[in-house]
Structure formats: C-alpha cells, structure tokens
Design an enzyme around this catalytic site. Structure first.
Site, PDB file in Angstrom:
ATOM      1  N   HIS A  73       0.796   8.152   5.284  1.00 36.20           N
ATOM      2  CA  HIS A  73       2.057   7.705   4.980  1.00 36.20           C
ATOM      3  C   HIS A  73       3.135   8.992   4.604  1.00 36.20           C
ATOM      4  O   HIS A  73       2.347   9.857   3.987  1.00 36.20           O
ATOM      5  CB  HIS A  73       2.165   6.598   3.647  1.00 36.20           C
ATOM      6  N   LYS A  98       3.097  -0.348  -1.458  1.00 35.78           N
ATOM      7  CA  LYS A  98       3.457   0.980  -2.149  1.00 35.78           C
ATOM      8  C   LYS A  98       2.827   0.484  -3.441  1.00 35.78           C
ATOM      9  O   LYS A  98       1.856  -0.307  -3.588  1.00 35.78           O
ATOM     10  CB  LYS A  98       4.757   1.374  -2.092  1.00 35.78           C
ATOM     11  N   GLY A 145      13.093   3.470   2.827  1.00 36.56           N
ATOM     12  CA  GLY A 145      13.641   3.012   1.672  1.00 36.56           C
ATOM     13  C   GLY A 145      15.162   3.375   1.451  1.00 36.56           C
ATOM     14  O   GLY A 145      15.672   3.490   0.173  1.00 36.56           O
ATOM     15  N   GLU A 152       4.994   9.301   2.326  1.00 34.26           N
ATOM     16  CA  GLU A 152       4.955   9.531   0.860  1.00 34.26           C
ATOM     17  C   GLU A 152       3.651  10.264   0.194  1.00 34.26           C
ATOM     18  O   GLU A 152       3.933  10.882  -0.637  1.00 34.26           O
ATOM     19  CB  GLU A 152       5.049   8.131   0.026  1.00 34.26           C
ATOM     20  N   SER A 208      12.948   0.909   6.767  1.00 32.24           N
ATOM     21  CA  SER A 208      14.263  -0.183   6.219  1.00 32.24           C
ATOM     22  C   SER A 208      14.134  -1.424   7.356  1.00 32.24           C
ATOM     23  O   SER A 208      15.275  -1.955   7.605  1.00 32.24           O
ATOM     24  CB  SER A 208      15.348   0.768   6.272  1.00 32.24           C
ATOM     25  N   GLU A 250       7.441   6.447  11.655  1.00 28.99           N
ATOM     26  CA  GLU A 250       8.350   5.881  10.534  1.00 28.99           C
ATOM     27  C   GLU A 250       9.133   7.408  10.293  1.00 28.99           C
ATOM     28  O   GLU A 250       8.609   8.294   9.528  1.00 28.99           O
ATOM     29  CB  GLU A 250       7.433   5.738   9.273  1.00 28.99           C
ATOM     30  N   ASN A 276       3.456  -2.874   3.747  1.00 31.84           N
ATOM     31  CA  ASN A 276       2.971  -1.717   2.760  1.00 31.84           C
ATOM     32  C   ASN A 276       3.845  -1.878   1.186  1.00 31.84           C
ATOM     33  O   ASN A 276       4.947  -1.586   1.248  1.00 31.84           O
ATOM     34  CB  ASN A 276       3.536  -0.460   3.341  1.00 31.84           C
TER      35      ASN A 276
HETATM   36  P1  13P Z   1      10.991   0.683   3.698  1.00 27.88           P
HETATM   37  O1  13P Z   1      10.927  -0.770   4.612  1.00 27.88           O
HETATM   38  O2  13P Z   1      10.974   0.280   2.184  1.00 27.88           O
HETATM   39  O3  13P Z   1      12.236   1.370   4.345  1.00 27.88           O
HETATM   40  O4  13P Z   1       9.616   1.262   3.502  1.00 27.88           O
HETATM   41  C1  13P Z   1       9.064   1.670   5.136  1.00 27.88           C
HETATM   42  C2  13P Z   1       7.498   2.077   4.714  1.00 27.88           C
HETATM   43  O5  13P Z   1       7.506   3.340   4.061  1.00 27.88           O
HETATM   44  C3  13P Z   1       6.699   1.342   5.069  1.00 27.88           C
HETATM   45  O6  13P Z   1       5.606   2.294   5.200  1.00 27.88           O
END
Ligand code: 13P
Length: 249
Positions: free
Chosen positions: A95, A11, A173, A97, A213, A167, A9
């Site tokens: 997601h 982003k 993150g 976010e 992560s 997640e 992903n």
């Molecule tokens: P990170 O791997 O940067 O923690 O992000 C995870 C994520 O949101 C994958 O969709």
C-alpha cells in the site's frame, strides 16, 4: 468474466468491539449477495473478532500486510502462516502508505508477494503514481516499473491468485477520485505489463481493482467499466451502510 472484488481497507481504525459492531450491521445488508467477492481488511488486532463475526457469511477477512519469513525476530510483523491460522484469506501488499511512511520498497513488496502467494493467500498488490509523476507524464512508466519489480521471479502458475489494486496516490483520502476514463487507461497499462510478464491468458484473468476516494456516489460509474474489476475502499468502508452501498452500487 472476472468476478469483481470489493475490499475494505480499514487502515488504523477500529477496535475489536467496533469490528464486531460493524459486522453486526454490515452482514444483513449484504446477505444473499453473491455477484461480487467481498473482503474486509482490518488492523491485525481486529482479525480474530472479524473472522469470528464473518463466520458462515459471504464476506472474507484480509490482513493489511504480511512479512516474507515464516517466523523470526521481526518485531511488529506478521507472517502468512499466522494470518492463515486465523482464517484470513486476503492480504494487502505494498500500500502507498506503507511505501510512503514505512520505507516499503518494490523489493520488499516482491518478497511479501512471493510469501503470500506461496502460502495460498490472495494478495492485493497496490501500485500507483504520485501527483508529481502524473503531472510529469510519467504515470505509465511508474506503473510498468512497479509491476516489473513487484512481480519479479514469480511464475504465472504461482501468481494465480494475484490481484492488483491501482491506487493513484493523489486520490487516496483526498476526495479526488480518478475519472472512470483515467482509471481505465491506467488499468490497461497494468494489464499490458501483466501480459508482458505473465502472458496473455493470465493477464486476461487478472483482477485489477481501483482504489482512491471510492464512495457510494462514484462507485457505480467506476464499477460499470469492464476494465475495473472491483474496488479497494478506505474511508468509505468504515461505515457499514456506506460500504454496503458500494458493494451493491
Ligand atoms: P480512501 O478510499 O480513503 O481514499 O483510501 C483508499 C485506499 O488507500 C484504499 O487502500
């Protein structure tokens, strides 16, 4: 046996040029790799470059969101038909976010999921608890509630391509990864809820990915768990070497 899916992903990172550069470096690192399904989900603006770059390779391309209508006056949105027309196969839905910053709700997740499944895309439906919910001992309830609402009025037949990503929001993150034990526990809750909703046969085939992560250093321990059917990787998927190291773990 459930085939593992390792999905990137990206982003809101990378331009089309940087996307081509990524694939130039990444594809030779994973050529011949067939044990896992690999998907890269870049921003929409990079989808054409990604599909072209991945042509003939063992890497699929996915979107990061999809609207539930086929077309219309919905500024900034992308339909399932539009993704399919580009050669896109997967799509991330719900997601955290999107939920946190763009008012995505369980209801819109359900609508988007139905549209993706109807169109034949492989949806990666994200669920997970925030830190306060975990600390209050509410994780299981939150996961079950998100499943019930996201999968509302979807038959097991329609849901055949469904993939779920667990997640935990506190692990995204932040560099804090769920321990394999903790991830396995949460996956088991999701699988038990999927059994309630879709039946045992479906649930036993459902792929549940872990995200939060994931890095080359912790991927092996996570992926060794039978209950963990792959990973949804954010930050560590932006670098071809690091994402390839996770695919190979
Ligand atoms: P990170 O791997 O940067 O923690 O992000 C995870 C994520 O949101 C994958 O969709």
């Amino acid at each position: 046996m459930r085939k593992k899916l390792i999905a990137a992903n990206w982003k809101m990172y990378k331009t089309p040029d940087l996307t081509r550069e990524f694939f130039r470096e990444f594809l030779p690192l994973v050529s011949g790799h067939s044990r896992d399904e690999i998907a890269v989900c870049p921003p929409d603006i990079d989808l054409v470059a990604a599909v072209e770059a991945a042509k003939g390779a063992n890497v699929a391309v996915g979107g990061q969101n999809v609207h539930w209508k086929p077309e219309g006056a919905f500024t900034g949105e992308t339909s399932a038909g539009m993704l399919l027309a580009l050669g896109v196969k997967h799509v991330i839905i719900g997601h955290s976010e999107r939920r946190q910053y763009f008012c995505e709700t369980d209801d819109t997740v359900n609508l988007r999921l139905k549209a993706a499944l109807e169109a034949g895309l492989t949806p990666i439906c994200c669920i997970g608890e925030v830190l306060e919910e975990r600390e209050a001992g509410l994780t299981d309830d939150v996961l079950r509630r998100q499943c019930v609402r996201a999968f509302h009025a979807i038959s097991s037949k329609k849901a055949a391509k469904l993939v779920v990503a667990y997640e935990p929001v506190w692990a995204i993150g932040t560099g804090k990864t769920a321990t394999p034990e903790l991830a396995v526990e949460a996956h088991a809750v999701i699988r038990s809820e999927a059994t309630e909703i879709f039946g045992e046969e479906f649930a036993s085939k459902l792929r549940i990915l872990y995200g939060g992560s994931v890095k080359p250093e912790n991927a092996a321990a996570l992926m060794a768990q039978e209950e963990i059917d792959g990973a949804l990787v954010g930050g560590a998927s932006l670098d071809p070497k690091s994402f390839a190291a996770i695919v190979k773990y």
